[in-house]
Design a protein around this motif. Structure first.
Motif, PDB file in Angstrom:
ATOM      1  N   SER A 188       0.860  -1.174   0.000  1.00  0.00           N
ATOM      2  CA  SER A 188       0.000   0.000   0.000  1.00  0.00           C
ATOM      3  C   SER A 188       0.902   1.233   0.000  1.00  0.00           C
ATOM      4  N   VAL A 189       0.719   2.151  -0.968  1.00  0.00           N
ATOM      5  CA  VAL A 189       1.683   3.234  -1.181  1.00  0.00           C
ATOM      6  C   VAL A 189       1.033   4.601  -1.008  1.00  0.00           C
ATOM      7  N   VAL A 190       1.728   5.471  -0.258  1.00  0.00           N
ATOM      8  CA  VAL A 190       1.388   6.890  -0.190  1.00  0.00           C
ATOM      9  C   VAL A 190       2.569   7.647  -0.798  1.00  0.00           C
ATOM     10  N   TRP A 191       2.285   8.459  -1.834  1.00  0.00           N
ATOM     11  CA  TRP A 191       3.360   9.114  -2.579  1.00  0.00           C
ATOM     12  C   TRP A 191       3.371  10.604  -2.284  1.00  0.00           C
ATOM     13  N   HIS A 192       4.525  11.118  -1.869  1.00  0.00           N
ATOM     14  CA  HIS A 192       4.710  12.550  -1.638  1.00  0.00           C
ATOM     15  C   HIS A 192       5.847  13.051  -2.534  1.00  0.00           C
ATOM     16  N   ARG A 193       5.672  14.256  -3.097  1.00  0.00           N
ATOM     17  CA  ARG A 193       6.634  14.765  -4.068  1.00  0.00           C
ATOM     18  C   ARG A 193       7.637  15.750  -3.469  1.00  0.00           C
ATOM     19  N   THR A 194       7.486  16.108  -2.202  1.00  0.00           N
ATOM     20  CA  THR A 194       8.434  17.010  -1.549  1.00  0.00           C
ATOM     21  C   THR A 194       8.890  16.408  -0.227  1.00  0.00           C
ATOM     22  N   GLY A 195      10.060  16.842   0.231  1.00  0.00           N
ATOM     23  CA  GLY A 195      10.572  16.347   1.489  1.00  0.00           C
ATOM     24  C   GLY A 195       9.719  16.761   2.670  1.00  0.00           C
ATOM     25  N   SER A 196       9.222  17.998   2.647  1.00  0.00           N
ATOM     26  CA  SER A 196       8.429  18.483   3.782  1.00  0.00           C
ATOM     27  C   SER A 196       7.124  17.712   3.915  1.00  0.00           C
ATOM     28  N   ALA A 197       6.464  17.436   2.786  1.00  0.00           N
ATOM     29  CA  ALA A 197       5.220  16.660   2.833  1.00  0.00           C
ATOM     30  C   ALA A 197       5.490  15.240   3.315  1.00  0.00           C
ATOM     31  N   GLY A 198       6.575  14.663   2.826  1.00  0.00           N
ATOM     32  CA  GLY A 198       6.925  13.320   3.262  1.00  0.00           C
ATOM     33  C   GLY A 198       7.278  13.265   4.741  1.00  0.00           C
ATOM     34  N   MET A 199       7.959  14.308   5.222  1.00  0.00           N
ATOM     35  CA  MET A 199       8.337  14.350   6.632  1.00  0.00           C
ATOM     36  C   MET A 199       7.105  14.410   7.527  1.00  0.00           C
ATOM     37  N   ARG A 200       6.105  15.188   7.115  1.00  0.00           N
ATOM     38  CA  ARG A 200       4.869  15.261   7.895  1.00  0.00           C
ATOM     39  C   ARG A 200       4.166  13.908   7.926  1.00  0.00           C
ATOM     40  N   ALA A 201       4.184  13.190   6.799  1.00  0.00           N
ATOM     41  CA  ALA A 201       3.541  11.882   6.751  1.00  0.00           C
ATOM     42  C   ALA A 201       4.252  10.891   7.670  1.00  0.00           C
ATOM     43  N   LEU A 202       5.573  10.925   7.675  1.00  0.00           N
ATOM     44  CA  LEU A 202       6.330  10.014   8.530  1.00  0.00           C
ATOM     45  C   LEU A 202       6.142  10.363  10.008  1.00  0.00           C
ATOM     46  N   ALA A 203       6.084  11.668  10.303  1.00  0.00           N
ATOM     47  CA  ALA A 203       5.893  12.092  11.690  1.00  0.00           C
ATOM     48  C   ALA A 203       4.513  11.690  12.206  1.00  0.00           C
ATOM     49  N   ALA A 204       3.547  11.600  11.296  1.00  0.00           N
ATOM     50  CA  ALA A 204       2.185  11.237  11.707  1.00  0.00           C
ATOM     51  C   ALA A 204       2.064   9.763  12.055  1.00  0.00           C
TER      52      ALA A 204
ATOM     53  N   ASN B 224      17.842  13.355  -3.393  1.00  0.00           N
ATOM     54  CA  ASN B 224      17.746  14.702  -3.967  1.00  0.00           C
ATOM     55  C   ASN B 224      16.283  15.103  -4.144  1.00  0.00           C
ATOM     56  N   LEU B 225      15.814  15.972  -3.265  1.00  0.00           N
ATOM     57  CA  LEU B 225      14.436  16.460  -3.306  1.00  0.00           C
ATOM     58  C   LEU B 225      14.435  17.969  -3.529  1.00  0.00           C
ATOM     59  N   PRO B 226      13.345  18.547  -4.023  1.00  0.00           N
ATOM     60  CA  PRO B 226      13.366  19.968  -4.393  1.00  0.00           C
ATOM     61  C   PRO B 226      13.485  20.933  -3.219  1.00  0.00           C
ATOM     62  N   ASP B 227      12.946  20.573  -2.050  1.00  0.00           N
ATOM     63  CA  ASP B 227      12.935  21.526  -0.939  1.00  0.00           C
ATOM     64  C   ASP B 227      13.989  21.234   0.124  1.00  0.00           C
ATOM     65  N   LEU B 228      14.267  19.970   0.396  1.00  0.00           N
ATOM     66  CA  LEU B 228      15.336  19.601   1.313  1.00  0.00           C
ATOM     67  C   LEU B 228      15.810  18.202   0.947  1.00  0.00           C
ATOM     68  N   SER B 229      17.048  17.892   1.275  1.00  0.00           N
ATOM     69  CA  SER B 229      17.604  16.597   0.882  1.00  0.00           C
ATOM     70  C   SER B 229      17.029  15.490   1.757  1.00  0.00           C
ATOM     71  N   GLY B 230      17.098  14.277   1.245  1.00  0.00           N
ATOM     72  CA  GLY B 230      16.671  13.136   2.038  1.00  0.00           C
ATOM     73  C   GLY B 230      17.466  13.005   3.324  1.00  0.00           C
ATOM     74  N   ALA B 231      18.760  13.378   3.266  1.00  0.00           N
ATOM     75  CA  ALA B 231      19.597  13.317   4.463  1.00  0.00           C
ATOM     76  C   ALA B 231      19.114  14.313   5.512  1.00  0.00           C
ATOM     77  N   ASP B 232      18.756  15.538   5.085  1.00  0.00           N
ATOM     78  CA  ASP B 232      18.237  16.538   6.022  1.00  0.00           C
ATOM     79  C   ASP B 232      16.906  16.096   6.613  1.00  0.00           C
ATOM     80  N   LEU B 233      16.073  15.521   5.769  1.00  0.00           N
ATOM     81  CA  LEU B 233      14.775  15.020   6.231  1.00  0.00           C
ATOM     82  C   LEU B 233      14.968  13.989   7.338  1.00  0.00           C
ATOM     83  N   PHE B 234      15.859  13.036   7.100  1.00  0.00           N
ATOM     84  CA  PHE B 234      16.103  11.956   8.063  1.00  0.00           C
ATOM     85  C   PHE B 234      16.689  12.519   9.359  1.00  0.00           C
TER      86      PHE B 234
END
Length: 432
Positions: free
Chosen positions: A27-43, A54-64
């Protein structure tokens, strides 16, 4: 059903991955930006994460790193990266990421890794990151092949590859998978005197020859139900190859000077840096033995073909030196890493290990003494290595898919248009 959070800004790749993951039962939830993905993971309510570095707003490393700082429960996270972001990916592994795959992406490898993570115990930064052979796609594929081969404990295996690539390391990994409590016996056929190699392999009875004052078991018997690793099998004397063939076929041996057969349940793993087919043509290696020892066969790529493993190995070698000599802990600087990545490593992992040990011994403080130790051509930079690796991946995929462009693009995890562009850039011809 495992819930996957996909964070990928490329619309073509994202759509392809969503479709493939859902077909595979995720089951997949797709997010196109790091900030949106970060909110989904935090939830929460996510079992696995697949994140582009490499994401448009912040890197995957910064997100993690931000999620770690906020003490969010992070699901097992697999990162996707281009060759230029290898250092970021290695840093992510140290922070606790579960794994990473390089682009062009192998969708099958992604699915296999996600299934392994979904079936493993624990999650987040407590999940172990098992990289026994390397982090390159080639070595991860090889590790998967060994896991399958471990289930066939009586079938001989032939390991090929240049000197220094780690053939014994691979054989020992197979041993850990197949029979960790049984013996692992390693013999270098090129290092044994021809007069002693027969007795060394098969053992001897008391009085079999001058100096044989007692019965002695050979390495086949010593290995028992474990693994006998015969390195440089191509250097075995021709006269002795017929005896080895009989042992491999019958799983029995007769000691030198003896007459009673002895059962040999040992699995035979052979290795060579030579071209055995050429040796067969030249009459220096028995054809029947060749086909018998290569029922299963793997080739370890040279280090220059898997640049992702260079820094991974370097970090391990330097850390190992620090454990052995705690008062002399050295650290790889960014300049050190760049220089290591630029070298061609003709001696492969063994050359890298010896060079770093010397650099650690001669270093001062935390710095390694790499000055003058590396002969690096100016044109051989990380970008050149990345392009060479990408071209090789495309050519291999084209051959595997019989030059079918749609199938090749799917195999690489890119669009047909991107595949055509890359083929044009590298001058790759589509052979019908």
């Amino acid at each position: 059903m495992s819930r996957v959070c996909l964070i990928e800004d490329d619309p073509i790749m994202g759509e392809a991955l969503v479709e493939r993951l859902e077909l595979e039962g995720f089951s997949v939830v797709w997010h196109r930006t790091g900030s949106a993905g970060m909110r989904a993971l935090a939830a929460g309510a996510i079992d696995l994460a697949v994140i582009d570095v490499n994401l448009p707003d912040l890197s995957g490393a910064d997100l993690f790193a931000r999620l770690l700082d906020e003490r969010v429960r992070i699901p097992p996270s697999l990162f996707m990266t281009g060759y230029g972001s290898i250092e970021d990916a290695v840093r992510l592994l140290k922070l606790g990421a579960a794994d990473y795959l390089t682009k062009p992406l192998d969708p099958t490898a992604l699915i296999e890794r996600l299934r392994a993570l979904a079936g493993g115990k624990g999650a987040g930064t407590d999940a172990p990151h098992d990289t026994p052979l390397g982090i390159s796609p080639a070595m991860r594929h090889l590790a998967g092949e060994l896991a399958r081969m471990a289930r066939h404990a009586q079938t001989p295996l032939l390991i090929g590859g240049e000197s220094g690539v780690g053939k014994e390391v691979v054989a020992r990994h197979l041993h850990r998978l197949q029979c960790p409590d049984a013996p692992f016996i390693a013999v270098n056929c090129a290092a044994l005197p021809e007069t002693l190699i027969e007795a060394e392999l098969f053992g001897h009875e008391k009085g079999a020859f001058t100096g044989a004052d007692r019965r002695r078991a050979g390495v086949f018997e010593q290995a028992g139900e474990g693994i006998l690793f015969l390195d440089e099998i191509g250097d075995m004397p021709l006269a002795l190859q017929s005896r080895l063939l009989r042992v491999v076929q019958d799983r029995q041996l007769t000691r030198v000077g003896g007459s009673e057969p002895v059962e040999t349940p040992t699995r035979l793993v052979c290795a060579t840096h030579q071209d055995l087919t050429a040796l067969v043509r030249e009459g220096r290696f028995r054809e029947d033995l060749y086909y018998r020892v290569r029922v299963l066969e793997i080739r370890i790529p040279p280090l220059r073909e898997r640049p992702e493993d260079i820094l991974w190995l370097a970090e391990r070698f330097v850390a190992d030196y620090g454990r052995r000599v705690p008062r002399e802990r050295r650290v790889l600087t960014p300049e050190d890493r760049e220089r290591l990545l630029h070298s061609k490593w003709p001696g492969n992992a063994r050359e890298l290990q010896h060079l770093l040990e010397r650099a650690c011994i001669l270093g001062q403080g935390e710095r390694l003494a790499l000055d003058g130790a590396l002969d690096i051509p100016k044109e051989q930079g990380l970008k050149a290595q990345a392009q060479a690796s990408e071209r090789a991946a495309i050519e291999t995929a084209l051959v595997e898919q019989d030059c079918n462009m749609t199938a090749t693009a799917a195999r690489l995890g890119i669009s047909r248009k991107t595949l055509w562009q890359k083929m044009k850039r590298y001058g790759i011809k589509r052979i019908q």
